[in-house]
Design an enzyme around this catalytic site. Structure first.
Site, short mmCIF file in Angstrom:
data_model
loop_
_atom_site.label_atom_id
_atom_site.label_comp_id
_atom_site.label_asym_id
_atom_site.label_seq_id
_atom_site.Cartn_x
_atom_site.Cartn_y
_atom_site.Cartn_z
N ASP A 107 24.62 10.28 6.15
CA ASP A 107 23.38 11.02 6.33
C ASP A 107 23.09 10.98 7.83
O ASP A 107 22.70 9.95 8.37
CB ASP A 107 22.25 10.35 5.54
N LYS A 129 15.49 18.16 12.83
CA LYS A 129 15.31 17.24 13.96
C LYS A 129 15.96 17.82 15.21
O LYS A 129 15.30 18.06 16.20
CB LYS A 129 15.95 15.88 13.66
N TRP A 151 15.64 5.41 4.67
CA TRP A 151 16.34 6.59 4.12
C TRP A 151 17.59 6.18 3.35
O TRP A 151 17.89 6.75 2.29
CB TRP A 151 16.65 7.60 5.22
N1 PMP Z 1 17.43 11.20 5.91
C1 PMP Z 1 16.92 10.93 7.13
C2 PMP Z 1 17.67 10.01 8.04
C3 PMP Z 1 15.72 11.54 7.52
O1 PMP Z 1 15.19 11.28 8.73
C4 PMP Z 1 15.05 12.41 6.63
C5 PMP Z 1 13.79 13.12 7.00
N2 PMP Z 1 13.00 12.60 7.95
C6 PMP Z 1 15.62 12.63 5.36
C7 PMP Z 1 16.82 12.02 5.05
C8 PMP Z 1 14.96 13.53 4.37
O2 PMP Z 1 15.13 14.83 4.78
P1 PMP Z 1 14.44 16.07 4.08
O3 PMP Z 1 12.98 15.96 4.34
O4 PMP Z 1 15.10 17.21 4.80
O5 PMP Z 1 14.78 16.02 2.64
#
Ligand code: PMP
Length: 349
Positions: A159, A183, A89
């Site tokens: 994040d 989450k 991520w």
């Molecule tokens: N950052 C992290 C640490 C994540 O776990 C996720 C989704 N699993 C995201 C960003 C992306 O999030 P979204 O699907 O809400 O755009």
């Protein structure tokens, strides 16, 4: 998972909110009822996390993925930013920042297959950077920062999508925190952004209205139609965290206890279960491990499923197994997984 009492309350309100006579899915976002939901959700988050007045709390759409874009768009101000990359991520966040301006990598764990976070002496910061970005918990690899990285006076951006609300946070160490709700905080559809108000002054004047944090601060997240149901669910989850769990310090204790149960099995398995992350930096939320070969992994997952233990397959990009022990996963479910893992090992080691 979402807490069962929250789902039950939502089920009741789905037909008619008490004293409103309409479903939560039907009320107008301009009604006084939604204003109360919006307000309470913000207040509950402020109370749980101790968010000071000089920070704004926003409910946005577009997921954490849109924040990969909004953060650099709003905060770069013609400068460069530093990204600490500890997993998939963080890598994605960095790639978006590069599209919008200049971004540097302060550390990248890719060469070591994202198994750890950096030591302080490995971080290379640009003293003029606009901000430092990190991912507090890498959901796919199961690597988590035990505490915030030491970065000096540069604004810290995080994040926190997969470990938001898992424990108390020293909010004032952060300039901006963002997290998709899906989450720990609610269902998909809303992203929570907490930002220090002085950052608003550096936002360029020509940004598209919807991508400018000032729009959402000025309109209290009501500039356009908000995701009413998702925010309402975050309100119920934050009430549950406060009133049923007893706050984030208590939530942390429970979460640590849950993770410990599984890590103990891994640590005592003499290599049968092989944890992905370095023990010092392994995640309390997402536990990742491998079995001796792919055949056994397949069998493990099949038998787990047959025993009512779902969603244990690792992310497709890394394989293996992953147990996500988010806030609402009860201790009994984790005990069941622990017992299953012990039993499977006895039969196959
Ligand atoms: N950052 C992290 C640490 C994540 O776990 C996720 C989704 N699993 C995201 C960003 C992306 O999030 P979204 O699907 O809400 O755009």
């Amino acid at each position: 998972m979402l807490p069962l009492p929250v789902l039950e309350e939502a089920q009741r309100d789905l037909l008619a909110l008490p004293e409103v006579g309409m479903s939560v899915l039907e009320i107008s976002h301009r009604s006084k009822w939604y204003e109360a939901i919006n307000h309470e959700t913000e207040q509950n988050l402020r109370q749980l996390l101790g968010i000071p007045e000089h920070y704004s709390v926003l409910f946005l759409q577009g997921g954490a993925s849109l924040q990969f874009t909004m953060v650099p768009m709003n905060l770069l101000g013609g400068r460069s930013a530093d990204y600490i990359i500890t997993g998939s991520w963080g890598e994605k966040a960095y790639k978006e920042a590069v599209k919008l301006g200049s971004a540097r990598i302060a550390w990248n764990g890719k060469a070591e297959n994202f198994t750890r976070i950096p030591r302080p002496d490995e971080l290379e910061f640009d003293p003029n950077s606009a901000y430092v970005h990190f991912t507090s918990n890498e959901t796919i690899q199961g690597v988590q920062f035990p505490t915030e990285p030491e970065i000096g006076s540069t604004p810290l951006v995080c994040d926190a999508s997969s470990d938001f609300l898992w424990r108390p946070l020293p909010i004032e160490r952060y300039a901006l925190i963002y997290a998709g709700a899906q989450k720990n905080a609610g269902p998909a559809g809303v992203t929570i952004v907490i930002l220090r108000n002085d950052l608003l002054e550096r936002i360029p004047s020509n940004l598209p209205t919807m991508l400018d944090y000032r729009t959402h601060v000025e309109h209290k997240s009501l500039y356009n139609t908000p995701p009413v149901f998702a925010v309402y669910m975050v309100m119920l989850v934050t009430r549950w965290l406060r009133d049923t769990i007893g706050g984030l310090a208590k939530m942390e204790q429970i979460n640590r206890q849950k993770a410990q149960l599984i890590y103990e099995v891994i640590d005592r398995s003499e290599g049968f279960y092989c944890g992905h992350a370095h023990p010092e930096y392994r995640s309390v939320m997402n536990i990742t491990w491998r079995l001796p070969n792919e055949e056994l992994e397949k069998e493990f997952l099949q038998q787990a499923q047959a025993n009512g233990l779902h969603e244990l397959k690792g992310h497709r990009s890394v394989g293996g197994c992953r147990a996500s022990l988010y806030n609402a996963v009860p201790l009994e479910a984790v005990q069941a997984l622990r017992d299953f893992m012990r039993d499977f090992m006895r039969k196959h080691a």
